[in-house]
Design an enzyme around this catalytic site. Sequence first.
Site, PDB file in Angstrom:
ATOM      1  N   TRP A   7       0.837  -1.216   0.000  1.00 40.73           N
ATOM      2  CA  TRP A   7       0.000   0.000   0.000  1.00 40.73           C
ATOM      3  C   TRP A   7       0.861   1.251   0.000  1.00 40.73           C
ATOM      4  CZ3 TRP A   7      -1.670   2.818   4.907  1.00 40.73           C
ATOM      5  CH2 TRP A   7      -0.797   2.553   5.974  1.00 40.73           C
ATOM      6  N   ASP A   8       2.140   1.093   0.309  1.00 38.89           N
ATOM      7  CA  ASP A   8       3.091   2.210   0.281  1.00 38.89           C
ATOM      8  C   ASP A   8       2.949   3.004  -1.019  1.00 38.89           C
ATOM      9  OD1 ASP A   8       3.868   0.060   1.954  1.00 38.89           O
ATOM     10  OD2 ASP A   8       5.950   0.697   2.007  1.00 38.89           O
ATOM     11  N   GLU A  40       0.703  -3.016  12.651  1.00 40.39           N
ATOM     12  CA  GLU A  40       0.878  -4.479  12.536  1.00 40.39           C
ATOM     13  C   GLU A  40       1.247  -5.150  13.858  1.00 40.39           C
ATOM     14  OE1 GLU A  40       3.620  -5.114   9.322  1.00 40.39           O
ATOM     15  OE2 GLU A  40       2.089  -4.704   7.813  1.00 40.39           O
ATOM     16  N   LYS A  49       2.922  -0.326  16.291  1.00 41.69           N
ATOM     17  CA  LYS A  49       4.126  -0.294  15.456  1.00 41.69           C
ATOM     18  C   LYS A  49       4.189   1.048  14.709  1.00 41.69           C
ATOM     19  CE  LYS A  49       6.187  -2.854  11.579  1.00 41.69           C
ATOM     20  NZ  LYS A  49       5.917  -3.912  10.586  1.00 41.69           N
ATOM     21  N   GLN A  50       3.023   1.525  14.260  1.00 42.95           N
ATOM     22  CA  GLN A  50       2.981   2.710  13.391  1.00 42.95           C
ATOM     23  C   GLN A  50       1.623   3.384  13.491  1.00 42.95           C
ATOM     24  OE1 GLN A  50       3.104  -0.607  10.455  1.00 42.95           O
ATOM     25  NE2 GLN A  50       2.596   1.032   9.023  1.00 42.95           N
TER      26      GLN A  50
HETATM   27  C1  BGC Z   1       4.865  -1.857   7.519  1.00 37.39           C
HETATM   28  C2  BGC Z   1       3.840  -1.824   6.400  1.00 37.39           C
HETATM   29  C3  BGC Z   1       4.537  -1.505   5.086  1.00 37.39           C
HETATM   30  C4  BGC Z   1       5.661  -2.487   4.826  1.00 37.39           C
HETATM   31  C5  BGC Z   1       6.439  -2.154   3.581  1.00 37.39           C
HETATM   32  C6  BGC Z   1       5.941  -2.864   7.160  1.00 37.39           C
HETATM   33  O1  BGC Z   1       6.934  -2.858   8.137  1.00 37.39           O
HETATM   34  O2  BGC Z   1       4.282  -2.213   8.734  1.00 37.39           O
HETATM   35  O3  BGC Z   1       2.871  -0.829   6.679  1.00 37.39           O
HETATM   36  O4  BGC Z   1       3.609  -1.572   4.058  1.00 37.39           O
HETATM   37  O5  BGC Z   1       6.549  -2.473   5.933  1.00 37.39           O
HETATM   38  O6  BGC Z   1       7.037  -0.897   3.681  1.00 37.39           O
END
Ligand code: BGC
Length: 761
Positions: free
Chosen positions: A336-337, A476, A576-577
């Site tokens: 999704w980035d 996550e 995490k984010q």
């Molecule tokens: C993040 C995801 C991201 C992926 C790729 C993961 O560590 O939690 O949100 O899409 O890394 O960058």
Amino acid sequence: MMYATTLNEPGFSPHSLNKYASLMASGNGYMGVRATHEEDYTVQTRGMYLAGLYHRAGKGETNELVNLPDVVGVQIELNGAPFSLLSGHLEQWHRELNFATGELHRSVVWQAPCGAHFAIESRRFASAAQPELFALRLTITPLDTAARISLSTGIDATQTNTGRQHLDETQVRVFGQHYLQGVYTTQDGAAEVVISSFCHISGEAQSNVTAKNRRLLQNSALEVAAGERVTLEKITWITWSDDSRRESATLSGQSLQALRECASRGYDSLFSASKSAWRRFWQRSRVEIEGSDPRDQQALDYALYHLHIMTPEHDERSSIAAKALTGEGYKGHVFWDTEVFLLPFHLFTAPDVARQLLRYRWHNLPGAREKARRNGWQGALFPWESARRGEEETPEFAAINIRTGVRQKVASALAEHHLVADIAWAVIAYWHATGDERFMAHEGVDLLIETATFWISRATECNGRLEIHDVIGPDEYTEHVNNNAYTNYMAHDNVAQAVHVARHFARGDEAFYASAAAFLQHLWLPECDENGVLPQDDTFLAKPAIDLTRYKVKAGKQTILLDYSRAEVNEMQILKQADVVMLNYMLPDRFTRRECLANLAFYEPRTIHDSSLSKAIHGIVAARCGDVPQAYQFWRDGIDIDLGEEPHSSDDGIHAAATGAIWLGAIQGFAGLSLHQGGVKLAPRLPAHWQKMTFPLHCQGVAMRCTLTHQHINIEAAASVSFWLYDQYVTVEGEASFALSDFILSAAGTATTEGLCSRKP
Ligand code: BGC
């Protein structure tokens, strides 16, 4: 306009070899070449990748971006001793990537163990004018006395993806003295790669060519007088095809022909064409800052350089990998980035590129439908990680527990479904920013109806309403929860927008409209509490919180997982984010400033920022709330993910999303750009030490140039264009200047977004 900034590697250090190999990579969207040195170092990971060229090595593996035979390496021997900066004495060092021209330059003065001094200089670029072209020039000058110089270089197919070999060597040839060619086939036979190199050494060199152990090398040796220089010019043409009707001989013949033409022009002329193409890119995209900290301009130039070289503008069947084309991290998969962190830059500078990235998803609808079907749902469930064909590529298992032999399943492919709504969000953003009816009537509406259909089938009737169960939101560290606020709100928006667009283009049948109406009416949207805090999911607020200070100082390293199992982390208030804050960012019209501030204050202390997608988003939400100093701090922290001091964080590639977020933070945070149903809005709030910010903006097909200071907003528009400026709807044609004092700013020094932009006046 000046295009002057560079990235300099401060000195030679084996610890940061791989970091700078990623940060200073050459590329052009077609290829990416890691900035490894010509000479070998055991810890150095070489890498060259082509957008869209993936291969699955074997059972239990997923498709990965193939690491191609190397063309950068040159074994250099000076008076019989190998050149290596680990021996002898390094007397002068300069290494610089010039963002304006895309050229990487290294210049060293080295004293060999025998005592003799040499000046060694190299330059290289991947052409911005001819995607298949990569060129390198190496110059060596003995400084004290005559020396014997030997150089071996060519095409080295011993390269692997950390030990996995994807390519069979089908043919190696040499044509005349200077042309080498290797033909390689992926082991499944699906794709063929042809690499052709022209290697020419100035002076009277004795040369031969060897083909041994997957290395096709031109070996040359010559005597060079003191002060005289010897130059190796190496020009490489790299091409590939996965067309099953391809004729190998045609591909290799055409490559050789193209290479011959390039070789006859030489490095300087090829470089000059590439520089002109780069100039056009900077003219249409550069963000310029006048401020007291030059690192801000450098960060933006770094970001735009990489945003340009990571994007496969030539091919809508490819998209952008999470580590771009700069390393093997995440196996080159697309997340999704792309839609959320990378697409907005293109949308506002080169909307055709944004459309193309959306068409990549549209082409891959069959795989997404298939994934939904396999799991018992309808519509399109896009793979959490995808490669060329759009099938699910998330590895099934994460790292193994080597004591128990048990492998833990990766849950994202099973439950991280918000990606579906994120893609729909990007389609809507495209619609609002461009008004491109042709795309929307066809691909846009397909994507919206299919994604909406997925959500309608995904919801469960429960507690007298519709709920979305067993998902992972952006955070996550919190898995398998019900009613993740981000997911529910984004799904609701996805369906609402799909209905709106489907009606506009007279698409969608009655069954779709009826089920969508029921979904929109009954889907549970978690509510903010009396303080304005939105619960992340049904259970989050009931979990215990712990002090995260020691993990936050090591953000990005996932050190929490050294002290707690994933299952334990799941049962605590640990993010995490950005998750609710991410939602505040994505749907700015749905939340008030008070709510955004409350969510920042509540969730940030609970967020480790272990994902590179986190800090910049906190920064933008803080900027929108008027807290510019805090926004700036988050923005700088986001920049440091790749550009900071830590030597290993970018070893396996740059963080593409964090790179996109450098642009997002400047434009959506400080220039205050946001998209609404009623159009584009600008609500600038510059950091105190930025005197001026200038940037191009494409809006509704009109090219604009915006210049912001603390007193004025100046807009130049190529045609008539209307947009929101704080809380006023303005129309500009030609040039217009607005005084900031004419706008009513809120107490916090910013105009709020609340409800202002939902409709045009
Ligand atoms: C993040 C995801 C991201 C992926 C790729 C993961 O560590 O939690 O949100 O899409 O890394 O960058």
